[in-house]
Each structure stands twice: as structure tokens, then as C-alpha cells.
Design a protein around this motif. Structure first.
Motif, mmCIF file in Angstrom:
data_model
loop_
_atom_site.group_PDB
_atom_site.id
_atom_site.type_symbol
_atom_site.label_atom_id
_atom_site.label_comp_id
_atom_site.label_asym_id
_atom_site.label_seq_id
_atom_site.Cartn_x
_atom_site.Cartn_y
_atom_site.Cartn_z
ATOM 1 N N PRO A 133 10.795 60.256 31.609
ATOM 2 C CA PRO A 133 11.199 58.939 31.094
ATOM 3 C C PRO A 133 11.589 57.948 32.194
ATOM 4 O O PRO A 133 11.302 56.752 32.091
ATOM 5 N N ILE A 134 12.202 58.426 33.259
ATOM 6 C CA ILE A 134 12.577 57.549 34.378
ATOM 7 C C ILE A 134 11.325 57.049 35.088
ATOM 8 O O ILE A 134 11.196 55.859 35.393
ATOM 9 N N ILE A 135 10.380 57.952 35.342
ATOM 10 C CA ILE A 135 9.123 57.557 35.993
ATOM 11 C C ILE A 135 8.379 56.545 35.120
ATOM 12 O O ILE A 135 7.851 55.549 35.613
ATOM 13 N N LYS A 136 8.377 56.786 33.818
ATOM 14 C CA LYS A 136 7.708 55.882 32.882
ATOM 15 C C LYS A 136 8.353 54.490 32.931
ATOM 16 O O LYS A 136 7.648 53.476 32.997
ATOM 17 N N ASN A 137 9.685 54.430 32.932
ATOM 18 C CA ASN A 137 10.385 53.142 32.996
ATOM 19 C C ASN A 137 10.085 52.420 34.303
ATOM 20 O O ASN A 137 9.887 51.197 34.317
ATOM 21 N N LEU A 138 10.071 53.157 35.413
ATOM 22 C CA LEU A 138 9.773 52.542 36.712
ATOM 23 C C LEU A 138 8.344 51.994 36.736
ATOM 24 O O LEU A 138 8.106 50.877 37.194
ATOM 25 N N ALA A 139 7.397 52.791 36.232
ATOM 26 C CA ALA A 139 5.998 52.355 36.215
ATOM 27 C C ALA A 139 5.837 51.103 35.366
ATOM 28 O O ALA A 139 5.164 50.154 35.782
ATOM 29 N N TYR A 172 16.244 46.057 44.809
ATOM 30 C CA TYR A 172 16.636 47.231 44.028
ATOM 31 C C TYR A 172 17.285 46.788 42.721
ATOM 32 O O TYR A 172 17.036 47.363 41.662
ATOM 33 N N LYS A 173 18.114 45.763 42.805
ATOM 34 C CA LYS A 173 18.819 45.267 41.614
ATOM 35 C C LYS A 173 17.843 44.735 40.577
ATOM 36 O O LYS A 173 17.961 45.044 39.391
ATOM 37 N N GLN A 174 16.861 43.947 41.009
ATOM 38 C CA GLN A 174 15.882 43.389 40.078
ATOM 39 C C GLN A 174 15.064 44.493 39.405
ATOM 40 O O GLN A 174 14.855 44.471 38.190
ATOM 41 N N LEU A 175 14.614 45.471 40.204
ATOM 42 C CA LEU A 175 13.854 46.576 39.622
ATOM 43 C C LEU A 175 14.736 47.382 38.683
ATOM 44 O O LEU A 175 14.301 47.795 37.606
ATOM 45 N N GLY A 176 15.987 47.586 39.081
ATOM 46 C CA GLY A 176 16.922 48.308 38.222
ATOM 47 C C GLY A 176 17.098 47.628 36.872
ATOM 48 O O GLY A 176 17.142 48.298 35.829
ATOM 49 N N GLU A 177 17.204 46.304 36.887
ATOM 50 C CA GLU A 177 17.345 45.571 35.626
ATOM 51 C C GLU A 177 16.094 45.715 34.767
ATOM 52 O O GLU A 177 16.189 45.915 33.558
ATOM 53 N N LEU A 178 14.925 45.616 35.392
ATOM 54 C CA LEU A 178 13.673 45.748 34.648
ATOM 55 C C LEU A 178 13.483 47.157 34.084
ATOM 56 O O LEU A 178 12.980 47.332 32.977
ATOM 57 N N ALA A 179 13.875 48.151 34.874
ATOM 58 C CA ALA A 179 13.676 49.548 34.471
ATOM 59 C C ALA A 179 14.878 50.120 33.723
ATOM 60 O O ALA A 179 14.862 51.279 33.318
ATOM 61 N N LYS A 180 15.939 49.299 33.597
ATOM 62 C CA LYS A 180 17.165 49.715 32.911
ATOM 63 C C LYS A 180 17.797 50.937 33.574
ATOM 64 O O LYS A 180 18.089 51.943 32.932
ATOM 65 N N LEU A 193 16.081 57.240 45.339
ATOM 66 C CA LEU A 193 14.743 57.783 45.054
ATOM 67 C C LEU A 193 13.779 57.428 46.183
ATOM 68 O O LEU A 193 13.007 58.271 46.644
ATOM 69 N N GLU A 194 13.823 56.173 46.618
ATOM 70 C CA GLU A 194 12.928 55.735 47.698
ATOM 71 C C GLU A 194 13.211 56.481 48.996
ATOM 72 O O GLU A 194 12.304 56.721 49.778
ATOM 73 N N LYS A 195 14.442 56.822 49.232
ATOM 74 C CA LYS A 195 14.816 57.538 50.453
ATOM 75 C C LYS A 195 14.625 59.045 50.313
ATOM 76 O O LYS A 195 14.777 59.783 51.278
ATOM 77 N N GLY A 196 14.307 59.506 49.105
ATOM 78 C CA GLY A 196 14.061 60.931 48.883
ATOM 79 C C GLY A 196 15.319 61.764 48.854
ATOM 80 O O GLY A 196 15.272 62.969 49.094
ATOM 81 N N ILE A 197 16.459 61.154 48.550
ATOM 82 C CA ILE A 197 17.720 61.907 48.561
ATOM 83 C C ILE A 197 18.260 62.179 47.160
ATOM 84 O O ILE A 197 19.390 62.613 47.004
ATOM 85 N N ARG A 198 17.461 61.940 46.149
ATOM 86 C CA ARG A 198 17.806 62.264 44.768
ATOM 87 C C ARG A 198 16.835 63.306 44.258
ATOM 88 O O ARG A 198 15.738 63.477 44.778
ATOM 89 N N ARG A 199 17.248 63.997 43.207
ATOM 90 C CA ARG A 199 16.336 64.939 42.570
ATOM 91 C C ARG A 199 15.134 64.197 42.034
ATOM 92 O O ARG A 199 15.199 63.001 41.778
ATOM 93 N N ALA A 200 14.045 64.916 41.889
ATOM 94 C CA ALA A 200 12.842 64.304 41.321
ATOM 95 C C ALA A 200 13.196 63.752 39.947
ATOM 96 O O ALA A 200 13.855 64.418 39.153
ATOM 97 N N PRO A 201 12.797 62.535 39.662
ATOM 98 C CA PRO A 201 13.159 61.926 38.376
ATOM 99 C C PRO A 201 12.410 62.563 37.218
ATOM 100 O O PRO A 201 11.336 63.125 37.374
ATOM 101 N N ASP A 242 -0.053 56.077 39.321
ATOM 102 C CA ASP A 242 0.071 55.345 40.588
ATOM 103 C C ASP A 242 1.317 55.775 41.351
ATOM 104 O O ASP A 242 1.398 55.586 42.561
ATOM 105 N N LEU A 243 2.299 56.341 40.654
ATOM 106 C CA LEU A 243 3.558 56.749 41.288
ATOM 107 C C LEU A 243 3.624 58.234 41.613
ATOM 108 O O LEU A 243 4.288 58.619 42.569
ATOM 109 N N VAL A 244 2.984 59.065 40.822
ATOM 110 C CA VAL A 244 3.132 60.511 41.006
ATOM 111 C C VAL A 244 1.822 61.172 41.433
ATOM 112 O O VAL A 244 0.748 60.616 41.246
#
Length: 152
Positions: free
Chosen positions: A61-67, A33-41, A50-58, A76-78
Motif C-alpha cells: 500500500p505504501i508503494i502504491k501511494n508513492l507511485a 519530501y514534504k510535498q510528496l508526503g502530502e500527496l502520498a499521505k 526510504l530514499e536513503k535505504g535506512i527504513r524497512r522495505a515498504p 517503475d519503483l520496484v
């Protein structure tokens, strides 16, 4: 709310398939999670939620950064069709990989879904004639093994 989404605080629903896909691509790339967080800022805890489904839908811009951080397309994500127009027929890939269904009473992981698709593709590609039956049988058994391991 339908069975493919979970309602979370803020009344914005998050797709279960988004959560599964995010986790799948993070794990395929062997990222924490930390590595992906650093890459996606973004915060690693947010990605976990987000992975556990306990946050609001992103947001977009967040989806774009993750992708971008995962090296995948946003589609591929949505749950959006990358093609324009309404396609009434779905490919076997769309049905097996992106729809929700149960195997042994549980939602299969993305790895299990992809293994099942590979097994079916091997069956469809088999010539099943003469000597090729033996070769095809070995290929099929190999794919069955991979699929069953992915279920565990």
C-alpha cells in the motif's frame, strides 16, 4: 543479502534501486519530501529514510501511494518484471537503467543512467553515411555532454 539490497532493522531488505528510483522520480517532478508526503499521505521523514535505504522495505500500500503520488506505475519503483513469464534476455534499457554498476567508482544516478541509454540509442540510430556523418556526430556529441553533466 546480496549487493543490491541493504539490511535494515526488522530484517526486511530494501532494494537500492527502489531508493534510487523513488528519489529520481521525486526530483524529476520537483517535489520536496514534504510535498510528496502530502500527496502520498505519509510522513516526509519516512520518505527521506526510504530514499536513503535506512527504513524497512515498504509495504505494497505504501508503494502504491508513492507511485500514484509520483504519477508512475508501481513497476517503475520496484524490481519486478511487468511481463508475465520468465524472460532470459534483458533489453539494453533494463541492463543500463535498472542494474547496479559503477561509473568512476560510484553508482550512477538515474539521470546518468538514462543519459547513457539515450547516448547509446543515438549511436544505434545513426546512419553514419556521407553527409549524415556530420549531423550524427553533432547529435552524439550533444548526448555525450548531457551524460557527462549527469555524472557530476
Amino acid at each position: 543479502m546480496n549487493e543490491n539490497t541493504a539490511t535494515v532493522k526488522g530484517n526486511r531488505e530494501i532494494s537500492r534501486t527502489f531508493s534510487q528510483r523513488l528519489k529520481h522520480y521525486r526530483q524529476v517532478r520537483n517535489l520536496t519530501y514534504k510535498q510528496l508526503g502530502e500527496l502520498a499521505k505519509m510522513d516526509a521523514g519516512y520518505i527521506n529514510k526510504l530514499e536513503k535505504g535506512i527504513r524497512r522495505a515498504p509495504s505494497y500500500p505504501i508503494i502504491k501511494n508513492l507511485a500514484q503520488a509520483l504519477g508512475v506505475q508501481i513497476t517503475d519503483l520496484v524490481d519486478i518484471d511487468p511481463f508475465e513469464g520468465d524472460l532470459s534476455a534483458k533489453s539494453i534499457q533494463e541492463m543500463l537503467v535498472y542494474n547496479e554498476y559503477l561509473i568512476r567508482g560510484k553508482l550512477p544516478t538515474m539521470e546518468a543512467r538514462e543519459s547513457l541509454l539515450a547516448l547509446i540509442q543515438t549511436l544505434l540510430d545513426s546512419e553514419w553515411k556521407g553527409h549524415s556523418k556530420h549531423v550524427d556526430t553533432i547529435k552524439i556529441i550533444s548526448k555525450v555532454d548531457v551524460f557527462l553533466k549527469a555524472l557530476n
